[in-house]
Design a protein around this motif. Structure first.
Motif, PDB file in Angstrom:
ATOM      1  N   GLY A  54     -35.130  22.341   0.466  1.00 31.28           N
ATOM      2  CA  GLY A  54     -35.882  23.547   0.809  1.00 31.28           C
ATOM      3  C   GLY A  54     -37.180  23.227   1.517  1.00 31.28           C
ATOM      4  N   ARG A  55     -37.833  22.163   1.078  1.00 30.17           N
ATOM      5  CA  ARG A  55     -39.088  21.766   1.729  1.00 30.17           C
ATOM      6  C   ARG A  55     -38.828  21.104   3.067  1.00 30.17           C
ATOM      7  N   GLY A  56     -37.618  20.541   3.233  1.00 33.73           N
ATOM      8  CA  GLY A  56     -37.289  19.858   4.482  1.00 33.73           C
ATOM      9  C   GLY A  56     -36.860  20.827   5.572  1.00 33.73           C
ATOM     10  N   ILE A  57     -35.646  21.361   5.466  1.00 37.19           N
ATOM     11  CA  ILE A  57     -35.128  22.259   6.504  1.00 37.19           C
ATOM     12  C   ILE A  57     -35.581  23.692   6.292  1.00 37.19           C
ATOM     13  N   GLY A  58     -35.896  24.050   5.030  1.00 32.83           N
ATOM     14  CA  GLY A  58     -36.259  25.426   4.722  1.00 32.83           C
ATOM     15  C   GLY A  58     -35.024  26.284   4.559  1.00 32.83           C
ATOM     16  N   PHE A  59     -35.040  27.182   3.580  1.00 29.49           N
ATOM     17  CA  PHE A  59     -33.911  28.083   3.345  1.00 29.49           C
ATOM     18  C   PHE A  59     -34.211  29.461   3.921  1.00 29.49           C
ATOM     19  N   VAL A  60     -33.150  30.250   4.105  1.00 26.54           N
ATOM     20  CA  VAL A  60     -33.268  31.567   4.733  1.00 26.54           C
ATOM     21  C   VAL A  60     -32.787  32.651   3.772  1.00 26.54           C
TER      22      VAL A  60
END
Length: 273
Positions: free
Chosen positions: A186-192
């Motif tokens: 979540g901190r890397g690519i980020g969730f939507v």
């Protein structure tokens, strides 16, 4: 006429098949409306720019008009060209970039969710076997009903051998790492469009705490271990996977899918895959 729904083919009359195809258009229409909504929300960020830019542009063009360097009609044309060439061009470019980033995140989120679900199901199968849980199906974490079927015959764990307890601890360790990977991803690519996209959610912390408590019971051989402990552990995994799948399981979309399923079952004859 042959139509396809959820990997199954159905034979329908032409009229009913056309009606089915028209009803399916609801999904791309909803996606289009959601995209429009995102674009409009992005344009709101440009409001402060317009507040500063518009008066300055109007004042400059007014001064040029008063100096006789440009006609009144030319002022309108120039203002429209400046607006379209500066504000609209930059806004469209920003929206496209945001949508490209969002699409990339969604693809990564979907792939990550599939891998996470398979990993969690494998670990829960190893932990739940001594309880009498059955994680033979690949879709145990697809919903409450599937999870309930998997653990409905499970009972309290009276005692296990040292070898079995060791295997359960290994599975718990991997489950703990899987939960941590959700935070890292979540901190890397980020969730939507899910709760896990917000760092303030306590779901990951609570899940980690549940795994830690379960491991402590195993290590200290605190038997019997209640089946409720395993059930809570499974539910946390279900909630995490379910939250990650939110962009593909909006409430209205699920309801529409259920209506379509009833329609094809009522008006079509299944022909299999």
């Amino acid at each position: 006429m042959i139509v396809k729904y959820e990997f199954t083919q159905y034979e329908m009359t032409i009229g009913r098949a056309i009606s089915f195809k028209l009803q399916k258009l609801w999904f791309p229409w909803r996606r289009f409306l959601r995209a429009v909504k995102r674009c409009l929300l992005s344009l709101k960020d440009w409001a402060p720019v317009l507040v500063v830019f518009t008066p300055i542009a109007a004042l400059v063009l007014f001064a040029l008009s008063r100096a006789g360097l440009i006609s009144t009609g030319g002022v309108i044309v120039e203002f429209a060209l400046i607006f379209l060439g500066s504000f609209m061009l930059l806004a469209i470019r920003e929206i496209r970039e945001k949508e490209a980033v969002r699409h990339k995140r969604l693809v990564n989120q979907w792939n990550f969710c599939l891998d996470l679900r398979h990993r969690m199901e494998k670990d829960l199968a190893a932990v739940g076997e001594p309880f009498g849980a059955s994680f033979a199906s690949w879709n145990v974490l697809s919903g409450y009903e599937a999870l309930h079927d998997a653990i409905k015959n499970a009972c309290d764990l009276a005692e296990v051998s040292e070898e079995r307890a060791h295997k359960m601890l290994i599975a718990c360790d991997d489950l703990e790492r899987a939960i941590v990977s959700v935070r890292d991803e979540g901190r890397g690519i980020g969730f939507v469009d899910c709760g896990l996209a917000n760092d303030t959610t306590s779901l990951i912390f609570d899940a980690e705490s549940e795994v830690s408590n379960f491991k402590s019971k195993l290590k200290r051989m605190e038997y019997p271990i209640s089946v409720d402990a395993f059930r809570r552990l499974s539910e946390y995994c279900l909630w995490i996977v379910g939250d990650l799948r939110t962009p593909w399981r909006y409430t209205l979309d699920i309801a529409r899918n259920e209506l379509l399923e009833k329609y094809v079952e009522r008006n079509g004859a299944s022909m299999g895959f």
